[in-house]
Every structure is written in structure tokens, then in C-alpha cells.
Design a protein around this motif. Structure first.
Motif, PDB file in Angstrom:
ATOM      1  N   ASN A   1       7.399  -8.151   2.338  1.00 43.47           N
ATOM      2  CA  ASN A   1       7.966  -6.809   2.489  1.00 43.47           C
ATOM      3  C   ASN A   1       7.344  -6.027   3.643  1.00 43.47           C
ATOM      4  O   ASN A   1       7.960  -5.087   4.154  1.00 43.47           O
TER       5      ASN A   1
ATOM      6  N   ILE B   1       8.225   0.899  -0.531  1.00 43.64           N
ATOM      7  CA  ILE B   1       8.969  -0.097  -1.314  1.00 43.64           C
ATOM      8  C   ILE B   1       8.019  -1.116  -1.957  1.00 43.64           C
ATOM      9  O   ILE B   1       8.185  -1.483  -3.125  1.00 43.64           O
TER      10      ILE B   1
ATOM     11  N   THR C   1      10.380   6.755   2.299  1.00 46.84           N
ATOM     12  CA  THR C   1       9.013   6.208   2.358  1.00 46.84           C
ATOM     13  C   THR C   1       8.337   6.737   3.635  1.00 46.84           C
ATOM     14  O   THR C   1       8.929   7.536   4.360  1.00 46.84           O
TER      15      THR C   1
ATOM     16  N   ARG D   1      -2.925  -3.733   5.032  1.00 45.27           N
ATOM     17  CA  ARG D   1      -4.146  -3.486   5.809  1.00 45.27           C
ATOM     18  C   ARG D   1      -4.988  -2.357   5.212  1.00 45.27           C
ATOM     19  O   ARG D   1      -6.203  -2.407   5.241  1.00 45.27           O
TER      20      ARG D   1
ATOM     21  N   TYR E   1      14.259  -3.726  15.982  1.00 48.80           N
ATOM     22  CA  TYR E   1      14.176  -3.695  14.522  1.00 48.80           C
ATOM     23  C   TYR E   1      15.316  -4.526  13.910  1.00 48.80           C
ATOM     24  O   TYR E   1      15.084  -5.371  13.036  1.00 48.80           O
TER      25      TYR E   1
ATOM     26  N   SER F   1       0.818  -1.218   0.000  1.00 47.21           N
ATOM     27  CA  SER F   1       0.000   0.000   0.000  1.00 47.21           C
ATOM     28  C   SER F   1       0.849   1.266   0.000  1.00 47.21           C
ATOM     29  O   SER F   1       0.320   2.367  -0.148  1.00 47.21           O
TER      30      SER F   1
ATOM     31  N   THR G   1      15.524   4.523   2.693  1.00 48.57           N
ATOM     32  CA  THR G   1      14.659   4.680   1.525  1.00 48.57           C
ATOM     33  C   THR G   1      13.566   5.691   1.867  1.00 48.57           C
ATOM     34  O   THR G   1      12.971   5.609   2.954  1.00 48.57           O
TER      35      THR G   1
HETATM   36  N1  LIG Z   1      12.490   2.879   4.401  1.00 47.24           N
HETATM   37  C1  LIG Z   1      13.678   2.401   4.706  1.00 47.24           C
HETATM   38  O1  LIG Z   1      14.657   3.154   4.872  1.00 47.24           O
HETATM   39  C2  LIG Z   1      13.892   0.916   4.784  1.00 47.24           C
HETATM   40  C3  LIG Z   1      15.219   0.451   4.814  1.00 47.24           C
HETATM   41  C4  LIG Z   1      15.439  -0.928   4.926  1.00 47.24           C
HETATM   42  C5  LIG Z   1      14.368  -1.813   4.965  1.00 47.24           C
HETATM   43  N2  LIG Z   1      13.095  -1.319   4.947  1.00 47.24           N
HETATM   44  C6  LIG Z   1      11.996  -2.294   5.000  1.00 47.24           C
HETATM   45  O2  LIG Z   1      11.179  -2.128   3.865  1.00 47.24           O
HETATM   46  C7  LIG Z   1       9.872  -2.637   4.131  1.00 47.24           C
HETATM   47  C8  LIG Z   1       8.842  -1.664   3.587  1.00 47.24           C
HETATM   48  O3  LIG Z   1       8.945  -0.441   4.301  1.00 47.24           O
HETATM   49  P1  LIG Z   1       8.826   0.976   3.584  1.00 47.24           P
HETATM   50  O4  LIG Z   1      10.099   1.680   3.770  1.00 47.24           O
HETATM   51  O5  LIG Z   1       8.268   0.837   2.228  1.00 47.24           O
HETATM   52  O6  LIG Z   1       7.793   1.694   4.585  1.00 47.24           O
HETATM   53  P2  LIG Z   1       6.232   2.028   4.423  1.00 47.24           P
HETATM   54  O7  LIG Z   1       6.005   2.959   3.291  1.00 47.24           O
HETATM   55  O8  LIG Z   1       5.798   2.443   5.794  1.00 47.24           O
HETATM   56  O9  LIG Z   1       5.582   0.624   4.047  1.00 47.24           O
HETATM   57  C9  LIG Z   1       5.340  -0.368   4.977  1.00 47.24           C
HETATM   58  C10 LIG Z   1       4.280  -1.289   4.415  1.00 47.24           C
HETATM   59  O10 LIG Z   1       4.090  -2.364   5.327  1.00 47.24           O
HETATM   60  C11 LIG Z   1       2.701  -2.526   5.527  1.00 47.24           C
HETATM   61  N3  LIG Z   1       2.425  -3.093   6.839  1.00 47.24           N
HETATM   62  C12 LIG Z   1       2.871  -2.664   8.056  1.00 47.24           C
HETATM   63  N4  LIG Z   1       2.375  -3.445   9.024  1.00 47.24           N
HETATM   64  C13 LIG Z   1       1.617  -4.401   8.416  1.00 47.24           C
HETATM   65  C14 LIG Z   1       0.841  -5.500   8.856  1.00 47.24           C
HETATM   66  N5  LIG Z   1       0.707  -5.783  10.173  1.00 47.24           N
HETATM   67  N6  LIG Z   1       0.194  -6.257   7.927  1.00 47.24           N
HETATM   68  C15 LIG Z   1       0.291  -5.983   6.620  1.00 47.24           C
HETATM   69  N7  LIG Z   1       1.011  -4.959   6.130  1.00 47.24           N
HETATM   70  C16 LIG Z   1       1.649  -4.179   7.014  1.00 47.24           C
HETATM   71  C17 LIG Z   1       2.096  -1.137   5.359  1.00 47.24           C
HETATM   72  O11 LIG Z   1       0.737  -1.257   4.913  1.00 47.24           O
HETATM   73  P3  LIG Z   1      -0.568  -1.019   5.806  1.00 47.24           P
HETATM   74  O12 LIG Z   1      -0.247   0.021   6.833  1.00 47.24           O
HETATM   75  O13 LIG Z   1      -1.573  -0.590   4.784  1.00 47.24           O
HETATM   76  O14 LIG Z   1      -0.897  -2.364   6.374  1.00 47.24           O
HETATM   77  C18 LIG Z   1       2.952  -0.592   4.230  1.00 47.24           C
HETATM   78  O15 LIG Z   1       2.410  -0.954   2.988  1.00 47.24           O
HETATM   79  C19 LIG Z   1       9.809  -2.855   5.651  1.00 47.24           C
HETATM   80  O16 LIG Z   1       9.928  -4.234   5.926  1.00 47.24           O
HETATM   81  C20 LIG Z   1      11.037  -2.116   6.173  1.00 47.24           C
HETATM   82  O17 LIG Z   1      11.546  -2.685   7.342  1.00 47.24           O
HETATM   83  C21 LIG Z   1      12.832   0.013   4.847  1.00 47.24           C
END
Ligand SMILES: NC(=O)c1ccc[n+]([C@@H]2O[C@H](COP(=O)([O-])OP(=O)(O)OC[C@H]3O[C@@H](n4cnc5c(N)ncnc54)[C@H](OP(=O)(O)O)[C@@H]3O)[C@@H](O)[C@H]2O)c1
Length: 272
Positions: free
Chosen positions: A92, A20, A192, A40, A157, A17, A190
């Protein structure tokens, strides 16, 4: 290794949603993969699915909280119902919170593991059933560059991301003979919603990761790396070769790493 054709090979992406997951979904659809979007916030998923379809791709959205095993099973079943099969899964969905180690042993730690680690494993476990039957597939975990070190105030984390990384490493060997590839993805910072959410969920921010760093990049960079990995499977996906090297050195030189982390923390006004 020969290039894997992606056209018509369905992928299930959790956390699609925003950030990434959303960027990866759009790029997978562009590569011809039917995409099952799970998260969600179903309103956001419907928007993403709508715009993928408008651009000529195939997409379907399903509401799914990955901490609920039954909802993960339903998401996998939906992918098979709608697209006829499941070729790949990108586990993810995840979030981050800043908290000292001793304050992370209750709800914070449990929530983080429930979503980041167990949530990935639920969806991967169910996706593997049809993949193993087909003796073909690709499992990707969205871990993090932070899976390789214990960053102060981010222990829960880092532990959840290291758990995904270790699961991916073991599965990679366990499933290879069955024709299934397993990869871990290690994005650096990233741009986000991750950081905004981490800030609202954390009681106190000492080691803010959202500041501008040389390693900050858009989510599309991760999405492109994931599509490359789907085409030419590899064990680990990194979006910054330089940070991959630095973290490799950090693992073999923990004392030097500690000194560097202390210097960074001091610069940010929070001596450790
Ligand atoms: N941003 C960074 O710098 C970074 C760096 C390294 C790794 N990551 C990893 O990349 C992944 C994606 O994060 P992002 O940076 O794209 O952040 P984001 O924009 O906040 O995306 C997180 C996603 O996870 C979903 N989510 C969270 N809790 C959930 C649950 N209980 N059930 C289903 N979906 C859930 C959210 O959707 P809903 O709220 O709609 O459920 C959202 O789509 C994560 O695993 C994060 O740890 C991020």
C-alpha cells in the motif's frame, strides 16, 4: 466461493503509519489477523501497533523504506519470525506528485516508480516465497482509480499505479494454480495525508485532486473493502461502483474522456 477465515492469518501492510494502510491495519486486526505494520515513520507505527494491541489485537511494527529491497525482505522475515507465517500482504505504501509529463522524466518519475511500483514488487516478491511454499496466500496492491486513465499533470503517478494494476492482473493468472489470490485495490479520493504531501512535493498545482468531490471518502471505507476482499477474494476492489463504471466508459471512449478532462481543467482555471 467459500468465505476465507481470517482469524490468526497474518498480514503485512506497508504504508501502515497513516491513511489507508493504518485504517486497513486496524480493521484487519479487528477481524483477528495478526498485523505486521511497515513504514518509515517508526514513531507513528509504534502508536498504531500500541492502540491495536490495547484493543485486543496482535500487531508488530517494523521500520521499512519500500524502495530498499533489503528492508522489504527484512519486513517479510519479521512477519514470519513474530507471527509464524505470512498469509497476506497489502502493498500500500505510496505517494503522488503533480507534474507535467515532460517534467516527470527525471527524479520525479524515478522516485515515484521506486516507491509505488518497485517498492510494491519488492515486498510482494519476498512475501511470495513463504506463500508459495505454503501453497496459500493473498497479495493485494493498493493501485488507484487513476490507474485506468492518464490524468493531465499526474502522468508519473498514473503510470506507477497502472504498472501495479498490470502486475496484479498478470500475477493473478500466474499464481492461481498455486492457491494464491492476487487483487488490485482502486480507491477513489480518500481523506488522508496524501494530498498535503502531494502539494508540498509538487512545484505547481494545476489539477488539484484534493478538492471536495462526490467521490471523497474516509480511509476506513477502503479498509473495509480490503477486509471484504480478503474474506471473499476478487480480482479488483473498488470503493465506488459509479466511478468504476465511469472509468470503464472512459477507457472505451478516449475522445469523450479528453473533452470531459478539458472541461474540468477549464473550470479549475487551467485550460489544457
Ligand atoms: N488518498 C487517496 O485519494 C488515494 C487514492 C487512490 C490510491 N491511493 C493510494 O493509497 C496508498 C496509501 O496512501 P494514503 O492515501 O493512505 O496516503 P498517506 O496517508 O500519505 O499514506 C502513505 C503511506 O505510505 C508510506 N510510505 C510512503 N513512502 C514510503 C516508502 N518509501 N517506504 C515505506 N512507506 C512509505 C507512508 O509512511 P511513511 O511516510 O511513514 O514511510 C504512509 O504510511 C498509496 O499507494 C496511494 O497511491 C490514495
Amino acid at each position: 466461493m467459500a468465505r476465507v477465515p481470517l482469524h490468526d492469518r497474518p498480514i503485512l501492510i506497508t504504508g501502515a503509519s497513516s491513511g489507508i494502510g493504518e485504517a486497513t491495519a486496524r480493521l484487519c486486526a479487528k477481524a483477528g489477523m495478526p498485523v505486521l505494520l511497515a513504514a518509515r515513520r517508526t514513531d507513528r507505527l509504534a502508536e498504531v501497533a500500541g492502540s491495536i494491541i490495547k484493543a485486543g489485537g496482535r500487531a508488530e511494527a517494523v521500520g521499512c523504506d519500500v524502495s530498499d529491497e533489503a528492508q522489504c525482505r527484512r519486513a517479510v522475515e519479521r512477519c514470519v519470525e513474530v507471527f509464524g507465517s505470512i498469509y497476506a500482504v497489502f502493498a500500500n505504501a505510496g505517494f503522488g506528485v503533480e507534474a507535467p509529463v515532460l517534467e516527470s522524466d527525471g527524479a520525479i518519475f524515478d522516485d515515484m516508480m521506486k516507491v509505488n511500483y518497485h517498492g510494491s514488487m519488492h515486498v510482494v516478491r519476498y512475501a511470495l516465497e513463504p506463500m508459495r511454499a505454503a501453497r496459500s496466500g493473498h497479495v493485494l496492491f493498493c493501485s488507484s482509480c487513476l490507474s485506468k486513465i492518464g490524468l493531465p499533470f499526474y502522468s508519473a503517478y498514473c503510470i506507477s499505479k497502472a504498472a501495479q494494476d498490470y502486475a496484479a492482473r498478470a500475477l493473478r493468472h500466474e499464481l492461481r494454480a498455486e492457491g494464491i489470490r492476487v487483487s488490485s485495490v482502486h480507491p477513489t479520493s480518500t481523506r488522508t495525508e496524501f494530498f498535503d504531501l502531494a502539494r508540498t512535493r509538487s512545484r505547481d498545482i494545476k489539477f488539484d485532486l484534493s478538492g471536495r468531490t462526490a467521490f471523497m471518502h474516509p480511509p476506513e471505507k477502503v479498509g473495509r473493502a480490503v477486509v471484504r476482499c480478503l474474506r471473499r477474494p476478487r480480482g479488483e476492489v473498488w470503493t465506488s461502483p459509479l466511478l468504476r463504471f465511469i472509468l470503464g466508459v472512459a477507457v472505451i471512449c478516449p475522445e469523450t474522456t479528453d473533452r470531459v478532462l478539458r472541461r474540468i481543467a477549464r473550470k479549475r482555471g487551467h485550460p489544457v
